[in-house]
Design a protein around this motif. Structure first.
Motif: not given
Length: 197
Positions: A1-26
């Motif tokens: 089953m496809t993951q809901p859009t909001k959850q996909r964004l949150i999970e990807a954002g978590l990884s990006m925030l952990l790795e690069h921080g808020y300032g580098s999150l585009g």
């Protein structure tokens, strides 16, 4: 089953925030990584700040879930429950590539520039500290730690120690700092070290 859009964004954002921080999150790089159209992002979130705050809420919700599960395990003594939580945290750090704690990283990056993030992250830490306080109060009532121990001070001190150890674990790419902190903390509290005034 496809993951809901909001959850996909949150999970990807978590990884990006952990790795690069808020300032580098585009937002565009987040959309590119998830394949989500820009309109869908703005359907779920007002802006980048709203998105990051939602990611923090999701992250701390997961931390609370694991912490509450560990602290509710009556088959273990209170200090063993705390140790179990940090064993799980240590394993999670290992799985995430030693990126450490999202709240600690964002707190260091944003607390001096954003009152909204400062308040949110302080609430996150305090909510975890209060759970530790309750567990330490139980340890005190059972006689597992000396009567001189102040659970309120020691519960919040544990969160402070955790964040410092999480940073060292990230720098060293090794969970040893976290477990060494926990060993020292538990031996100190059993010996009756009162914590800072």
């Amino acid at each position: 089953m496809t993951q809901p859009t909001k959850q996909r964004l949150i999970e990807a954002g978590l990884s990006m925030l952990l790795e690069h921080g808020y300032g580098s999150l585009g937002v565009q790089s987040l959309l590119d990584q998830t394949g989500v159209p820009k309109g869908s992002f703005y359907h779920h979130f007002k802006d980048k700040e709203d998105f990051a705050l939602t990611v923090i809420d999701t992250y701390v919700g997961e931390v609370h879930k694991v912490l509450d599960m560990c602290l509710a395990d009556r088959s273990l003594a209170p200090l063993a429950r705390i140790r179990r939580f940090f064993e799980i945290v240590s394993q999670k750090y290992r799985e995430d590539g030693y990126m450490g704690c999202l709240m600690g990283g964002l707190g260091q990056e944003l607390s001096g520039t954003s009152e909204t993030f400062r308040r949110k992250i302080e609430w996150c830490f305090s909510s975890i500290g209060e759970r530790m306080v309750a567990c330490l109060a139980e340890a005190k009532a059972r006689g597992d730690v000396p009567a001189s121990i102040d659970p309120e001070r020691m519960g919040h001190l544990l969160v402070d120690c955790w964040e410092g150890a999480a940073l060292r674990s990230r720098l060293r790419r090794d969970p040893q700092s976290l477990m060494a902190m926990l060993d020292f903390y538990i031996s100190s509290i059993r010996a009756g070290a009162p914590g800072p005034a």
